[in-house]
Motif scaffolding. Structure first.
Motif, PDB file in Angstrom:
ATOM      1  N   ASN A 223       0.943  -1.481  -0.031  1.00  0.00           N
ATOM      2  CA  ASN A 223      -0.224  -0.047  -0.141  1.00  0.00           C
ATOM      3  C   ASN A 223       0.877   1.196   0.042  1.00  0.00           C
ATOM      4  OD1 ASN A 223      -2.071  -1.627   0.116  1.00  0.00           O
ATOM      5  ND2 ASN A 223      -2.744  -1.276   2.330  1.00  0.00           N
ATOM      6  N   LEU A 224       2.050   1.255   0.864  1.00  0.00           N
ATOM      7  CA  LEU A 224       2.866   2.353   0.880  1.00  0.00           C
ATOM      8  C   LEU A 224       3.404   2.629  -0.644  1.00  0.00           C
ATOM      9  CD1 LEU A 224       4.321   1.875   3.988  1.00  0.00           C
ATOM     10  CD2 LEU A 224       3.421   3.965   3.667  1.00  0.00           C
ATOM     11  N   ALA A 225       3.782   1.495  -1.140  1.00  0.00           N
ATOM     12  CA  ALA A 225       4.442   1.846  -2.358  1.00  0.00           C
ATOM     13  C   ALA A 225       3.459   2.135  -3.845  1.00  0.00           C
ATOM     14  CB  ALA A 225       5.037   0.329  -2.980  1.00  0.00           C
TER      15      ALA A 225
ATOM     16  N   CYS B  19      12.233 -10.904  -4.184  1.00  0.00           N
ATOM     17  CA  CYS B  19      12.910 -10.141  -3.069  1.00  0.00           C
ATOM     18  C   CYS B  19      13.712  -8.828  -3.294  1.00  0.00           C
ATOM     19  CB  CYS B  19      13.963 -11.163  -2.512  1.00  0.00           C
ATOM     20  SG  CYS B  19      14.646 -10.572  -0.772  1.00  0.00           S
ATOM     21  N   LEU B  20      14.415  -8.699  -4.426  1.00  0.00           N
ATOM     22  CA  LEU B  20      15.101  -7.572  -4.840  1.00  0.00           C
ATOM     23  C   LEU B  20      14.075  -6.706  -5.245  1.00  0.00           C
ATOM     24  CD1 LEU B  20      18.409  -8.860  -6.946  1.00  0.00           C
ATOM     25  CD2 LEU B  20      18.223  -7.896  -4.585  1.00  0.00           C
ATOM     26  N   ASN B  21      13.036  -6.732  -5.730  1.00  0.00           N
ATOM     27  CA  ASN B  21      11.985  -5.907  -5.924  1.00  0.00           C
ATOM     28  C   ASN B  21      11.560  -5.282  -4.859  1.00  0.00           C
ATOM     29  OD1 ASN B  21      10.273  -4.547  -8.219  1.00  0.00           O
ATOM     30  ND2 ASN B  21       8.669  -5.251  -6.815  1.00  0.00           N
ATOM     31  N   ASP B  22      11.380  -5.963  -3.780  1.00  0.00           N
ATOM     32  CA  ASP B  22      11.054  -5.386  -2.490  1.00  0.00           C
ATOM     33  C   ASP B  22      11.985  -4.615  -1.845  1.00  0.00           C
ATOM     34  OD1 ASP B  22       8.487  -6.785  -2.521  1.00  0.00           O
ATOM     35  OD2 ASP B  22       8.750  -8.012  -0.770  1.00  0.00           O
ATOM     36  N   VAL B  23      13.379  -4.781  -2.034  1.00  0.00           N
ATOM     37  CA  VAL B  23      14.261  -4.089  -1.534  1.00  0.00           C
ATOM     38  C   VAL B  23      14.330  -2.761  -2.355  1.00  0.00           C
ATOM     39  CG1 VAL B  23      16.936  -3.934  -1.610  1.00  0.00           C
ATOM     40  CG2 VAL B  23      15.966  -5.832  -1.052  1.00  0.00           C
ATOM     41  N   LYS B  24      13.932  -2.801  -3.872  1.00  0.00           N
ATOM     42  CA  LYS B  24      14.039  -1.671  -4.505  1.00  0.00           C
ATOM     43  C   LYS B  24      12.906  -0.690  -4.032  1.00  0.00           C
ATOM     44  CE  LYS B  24      15.940  -3.761  -8.585  1.00  0.00           C
ATOM     45  NZ  LYS B  24      15.706  -4.130 -10.259  1.00  0.00           N
ATOM     46  N   LEU B  25      11.783  -1.162  -3.817  1.00  0.00           N
ATOM     47  CA  LEU B  25      10.882  -0.215  -3.212  1.00  0.00           C
ATOM     48  C   LEU B  25      10.993   0.254  -1.901  1.00  0.00           C
ATOM     49  CD1 LEU B  25       7.513  -2.675  -3.921  1.00  0.00           C
ATOM     50  CD2 LEU B  25       8.304  -0.748  -5.398  1.00  0.00           C
TER      51      LEU B  25
ATOM     52  N   ARG C  68      14.012   0.974  -0.779  1.00  0.00           N
ATOM     53  CA  ARG C  68      14.800   1.929  -0.792  1.00  0.00           C
ATOM     54  C   ARG C  68      14.264   3.255  -1.199  1.00  0.00           C
ATOM     55  NH1 ARG C  68      16.821   4.508  -4.998  1.00  0.00           N
ATOM     56  NH2 ARG C  68      19.215   5.396  -4.727  1.00  0.00           N
ATOM     57  N   SER C  69      13.304   3.212  -2.213  1.00  0.00           N
ATOM     58  CA  SER C  69      12.507   4.435  -2.631  1.00  0.00           C
ATOM     59  C   SER C  69      12.045   4.988  -1.587  1.00  0.00           C
ATOM     60  CB  SER C  69      11.713   4.203  -3.868  1.00  0.00           C
ATOM     61  OG  SER C  69      12.417   3.841  -5.013  1.00  0.00           O
ATOM     62  N   LEU C  70      11.136   4.268  -0.549  1.00  0.00           N
ATOM     63  CA  LEU C  70      10.076   4.590   0.116  1.00  0.00           C
ATOM     64  C   LEU C  70      10.990   5.114   1.486  1.00  0.00           C
ATOM     65  CD1 LEU C  70       7.561   1.922   0.368  1.00  0.00           C
ATOM     66  CD2 LEU C  70       7.357   4.150  -0.580  1.00  0.00           C
ATOM     67  N   TYR C  71      12.457   4.528   1.721  1.00  0.00           N
ATOM     68  CA  TYR C  71      12.978   5.158   2.901  1.00  0.00           C
ATOM     69  C   TYR C  71      13.641   6.483   2.529  1.00  0.00           C
ATOM     70  CZ  TYR C  71      17.522   5.882   5.400  1.00  0.00           C
ATOM     71  OH  TYR C  71      18.486   6.402   6.258  1.00  0.00           O
ATOM     72  N   PHE C  72      13.925   6.674   1.355  1.00  0.00           N
ATOM     73  CA  PHE C  72      14.656   8.066   0.924  1.00  0.00           C
ATOM     74  C   PHE C  72      13.529   8.982   0.974  1.00  0.00           C
ATOM     75  CE2 PHE C  72      18.221   5.634  -0.415  1.00  0.00           C
ATOM     76  CZ  PHE C  72      19.631   6.320   0.175  1.00  0.00           C
ATOM     77  N   ARG C  73      12.408   8.429   0.484  1.00  0.00           N
ATOM     78  CA  ARG C  73      11.059   9.499   0.658  1.00  0.00           C
ATOM     79  C   ARG C  73      10.830   9.866   1.896  1.00  0.00           C
ATOM     80  NH1 ARG C  73       7.174  10.436  -3.638  1.00  0.00           N
ATOM     81  NH2 ARG C  73       8.091   9.583  -5.685  1.00  0.00           N
ATOM     82  N   PHE C  74      10.967   9.106   2.670  1.00  0.00           N
ATOM     83  CA  PHE C  74      10.362   9.157   4.188  1.00  0.00           C
ATOM     84  C   PHE C  74      11.407  10.382   4.815  1.00  0.00           C
ATOM     85  CE2 PHE C  74      10.472   8.497   8.816  1.00  0.00           C
ATOM     86  CZ  PHE C  74       9.204   8.447   9.184  1.00  0.00           C
ATOM     87  N   ILE C  75      13.039   9.943   4.636  1.00  0.00           N
ATOM     88  CA  ILE C  75      13.688  10.793   5.647  1.00  0.00           C
ATOM     89  C   ILE C  75      13.826  12.127   4.808  1.00  0.00           C
ATOM     90  CG2 ILE C  75      14.991   8.881   6.150  1.00  0.00           C
ATOM     91  CD1 ILE C  75      17.184   9.644   3.953  1.00  0.00           C
ATOM     92  N   ASN C  76      13.144  12.462   3.734  1.00  0.00           N
ATOM     93  CA  ASN C  76      13.233  13.540   2.944  1.00  0.00           C
ATOM     94  C   ASN C  76      11.886  14.443   3.096  1.00  0.00           C
ATOM     95  OD1 ASN C  76      15.869  14.143   1.771  1.00  0.00           O
ATOM     96  ND2 ASN C  76      15.347  12.152   0.761  1.00  0.00           N
ATOM     97  N   GLY C  77      11.104  13.683   3.899  1.00  0.00           N
ATOM     98  CA  GLY C  77       9.657  14.427   4.441  1.00  0.00           C
ATOM     99  C   GLY C  77       8.715  14.455   3.186  1.00  0.00           C
TER     100      GLY C  77
END
Length: 213
Positions: free
Chosen positions: A152-154, A185-191, A193-202
């Protein structure tokens, strides 16, 4: 440079579904907390650094664009006493020991415990799910509202979702469809990664309210 390591695990044995009978053609663990008998099929990772050896000396080098890498248990070792050095996850553990921040999604409650059950003592520094729960006014480690999952987040934030179902990944693995599980598994990691950087950048939006977290 902060050395980042993002990780996600897929298991070997299926987790029983109380709504469905167990299929005798597949191997199961006992339940969702039976970490000792799940086994690790794949550890999918992304990192922004690497470890290289030159003339018997180890050097850490930055990777500006990052690197995705799976660590795969092709021998299907289930319990930690089955592992022999070099284990398929030895390099992952070396990278973990060098990183400044280990990042996961629900890894405090699942992946970390799975790793420890297999003799790999790792502790997540940044669990994105826990951080999202806190940012949305929920307890960090208790499920009080659905919807805060990777899918859902992705979809809300990236316009795309997962490529499969984590509950079915062990079935594919046992059928010998290893590359499908690795890709999933790697696709989950890609998602992640993108969500992590979005979160830390607000820039990460709540899938319920659409507000920035």
């Amino acid at each position: 440079m902060e050395k980042l390591l993002i990780y996600d695990c897929e298991i070997i044995r299926l987790i029983p579904n109380i709504k469905e009978p167990m299929n005798p053609n597949y191997s199961y663990c006992s339940h969702w907390s039976d970490f000792n008998n799940m086994g690790i099929a794949v550890i999918g990772t992304w990192r922004n650094f690497d470890l290289i050896t030159v003339l018997d000396k180890n050097y850490i080098i930055p990777l500006p664009w990052g690197k995705y890498e799976p660590f795969v248990n092709y021998n299907n070792c289930i319990k930690k006493e089955d592992f022999r050095h070099p284990s398929p996850f030895r390099k992952f553990y070396q990278l973990y020991c060098l990183c400044d921040r280990l990042i996961g999604f629900n890894s405090l409650n699942f992946d970390d415990k799975l790793m420890k059950a297999n003799g790999l003592i790792v502790d997540t520094d940044f669990d994105l799910l826990a951080e999202i729960r806190e940012a949305s006014g929920q307890p960090r480690h208790e499920v009080t509202k659905g919807g805060y999952n990777l899918q859902n987040l992705a979809i809300t934030n990236l316009g795309k979702g997962k490529t499969g179902n984590g509950e079915l990944a062990p079935k594919l693995w046992q059928e010998g469809k290893h590359q499908k599980v690795i890709n999933y598994c790697l696709n989950d990691v890609k998602l992640l990664r993108s969500l992590y950087f979005r979160f830390i950048n607000g820039l990460l939006r709540d899938p319920y309210s659409q507000k920035l977290l």
